[in-house]
Design a protein around this motif. Structure first.
Motif, PDB file in Angstrom:
ATOM      1  N   ARG A  42      35.766  41.112  32.108  1.00  0.00           N
ATOM      2  CA  ARG A  42      35.159  41.570  30.851  1.00  0.00           C
ATOM      3  C   ARG A  42      33.659  41.289  30.860  1.00  0.00           C
ATOM      4  N   MET A  43      33.289  40.034  30.999  1.00  0.00           N
ATOM      5  CA  MET A  43      31.886  39.625  31.000  1.00  0.00           C
ATOM      6  C   MET A  43      31.382  39.363  32.419  1.00  0.00           C
ATOM      7  N   TRP A  44      32.290  39.086  33.311  1.00  0.00           N
ATOM      8  CA  TRP A  44      31.941  38.784  34.695  1.00  0.00           C
ATOM      9  C   TRP A  44      33.161  38.977  35.575  1.00  0.00           C
ATOM     10  N   ASP A  45      32.931  39.153  36.871  1.00  0.00           N
ATOM     11  CA  ASP A  45      33.940  38.993  37.906  1.00  0.00           C
ATOM     12  C   ASP A  45      33.630  37.643  38.538  1.00  0.00           C
ATOM     13  N   GLY A  80      32.878  44.477  37.640  1.00  0.00           N
ATOM     14  CA  GLY A  80      32.949  45.615  38.556  1.00  0.00           C
ATOM     15  C   GLY A  80      32.581  45.269  39.984  1.00  0.00           C
ATOM     16  N   THR A  81      32.060  44.062  40.202  1.00  0.00           N
ATOM     17  CA  THR A  81      31.702  43.648  41.567  1.00  0.00           C
ATOM     18  C   THR A  81      32.912  43.713  42.487  1.00  0.00           C
ATOM     19  N   VAL A  82      34.073  43.337  41.980  1.00  0.00           N
ATOM     20  CA  VAL A  82      35.288  43.325  42.801  1.00  0.00           C
ATOM     21  C   VAL A  82      35.571  44.705  43.403  1.00  0.00           C
ATOM     22  N   ASP A  83      35.193  45.764  42.698  1.00  0.00           N
ATOM     23  CA  ASP A  83      35.435  47.128  43.196  1.00  0.00           C
ATOM     24  C   ASP A  83      34.510  47.518  44.340  1.00  0.00           C
ATOM     25  N   VAL A  91      36.804  34.589  51.655  1.00  0.00           N
ATOM     26  CA  VAL A  91      36.155  34.844  50.369  1.00  0.00           C
ATOM     27  C   VAL A  91      37.043  35.816  49.599  1.00  0.00           C
ATOM     28  N   GLU A  92      37.252  35.528  48.323  1.00  0.00           N
ATOM     29  CA  GLU A  92      38.091  36.406  47.500  1.00  0.00           C
ATOM     30  C   GLU A  92      37.318  36.824  46.254  1.00  0.00           C
ATOM     31  N   ALA A  93      37.259  38.119  46.000  1.00  0.00           N
ATOM     32  CA  ALA A  93      36.642  38.644  44.779  1.00  0.00           C
ATOM     33  C   ALA A  93      37.736  38.807  43.730  1.00  0.00           C
ATOM     34  N   LEU A  94      37.500  38.290  42.529  1.00  0.00           N
ATOM     35  CA  LEU A  94      38.484  38.321  41.448  1.00  0.00           C
ATOM     36  C   LEU A  94      37.997  39.242  40.341  1.00  0.00           C
ATOM     37  N   GLY A  95      38.888  40.100  39.849  1.00  0.00           N
ATOM     38  CA  GLY A  95      38.523  41.046  38.804  1.00  0.00           C
ATOM     39  C   GLY A  95      39.508  41.030  37.652  1.00  0.00           C
ATOM     40  N   THR A  96      39.720  42.194  37.066  1.00  0.00           N
ATOM     41  CA  THR A  96      40.440  42.313  35.798  1.00  0.00           C
ATOM     42  C   THR A  96      41.888  41.841  35.822  1.00  0.00           C
ATOM     43  N   THR A  97      42.487  41.663  36.961  1.00  0.00           N
ATOM     44  CA  THR A  97      43.869  41.187  37.007  1.00  0.00           C
ATOM     45  C   THR A  97      43.957  39.666  37.041  1.00  0.00           C
ATOM     46  N   CYS A  98      42.828  38.986  36.904  1.00  0.00           N
ATOM     47  CA  CYS A  98      42.791  37.525  37.069  1.00  0.00           C
ATOM     48  C   CYS A  98      42.305  36.814  35.806  1.00  0.00           C
ATOM     49  N   TYR A  99      42.623  35.535  35.744  1.00  0.00           N
ATOM     50  CA  TYR A  99      42.104  34.624  34.733  1.00  0.00           C
ATOM     51  C   TYR A  99      41.451  33.463  35.466  1.00  0.00           C
TER      52      TYR A  99
END
Length: 158
Positions: A42-45, A80-83, A91-99
């Motif tokens: 929402r505010m960050w990845d 949107g960085t995760v996309d 290294v793991e990018a975390l996006g909208t499916t994560c908390y």
């Protein structure tokens, strides 16, 4: 704590809480536990990396908010960085499916989850391209896998 520091922390708290669809939820948890589980995207990845490699990236001049959790660092990057993130080993990018467990702004020292680099009151995030470049330069090769069997250890019962 000075009025300026108190005002700064209040602005950071307000910005962080906005990541939650119900900002009061975050405020309640920070008041009770100094930690809140907030949605990513929402505010960050977030970019998750082991602490040693993350510290090397910080030493190369990477700036912006970073959460420390034991031996892991989470760099907060634009949504949107995760996309667009190019995969990097370890290294793991975390996006909208994560908390993400987010400490209250006053929690800047261990033990436990804390801010390694506190956000600024304006919500400035880590720039993803320089972060990726720094993490690529600081790649820590994995240790070789142990041999399938050892001499002198357990023996076949023949």
């Amino acid at each position: 704590m000075s009025a300026t520091t108190t005002e700064r922390l209040a602005r950071i708290t307000h910005w962080l809480a906005a990541a939650d669809p119900d900002p009061e939820h975050a405020h309640r948890w920070w008041s009770a536990q100094h930690l809140a589980l907030l949605p990513v995207g929402r505010m960050w990845d977030a970019v998750k990396v082991d602490a040693t490699r993350g510290e090397h990236a910080l030493a190369q001049g990477i700036t912006g908010p970073v959460i420390a959790d034991q031996d892991t660092l989470y760099f907060l990057v634009p949504p949107g960085t995760v996309d667009r993130w190019e995969p990097l080993d370890g290294v793991e990018a975390l996006g909208t499916t994560c908390y993400l467990t987010v400490p209250s702004p006053g929690r800047t020292m261990p033990p436990g989850v804390h801010w390694r680099v506190l956000p600024d009151p304006h919500g400035t995030l880590v720039r993803p391209v320089p972060l990726s470049e720094a993490l690529t330069r600081t790649h820590v090769p994995e240790l070789p896998a142990p041999p399938a069997h050892r001499r002198g250890g357990a023996r076949d019962a023949r």
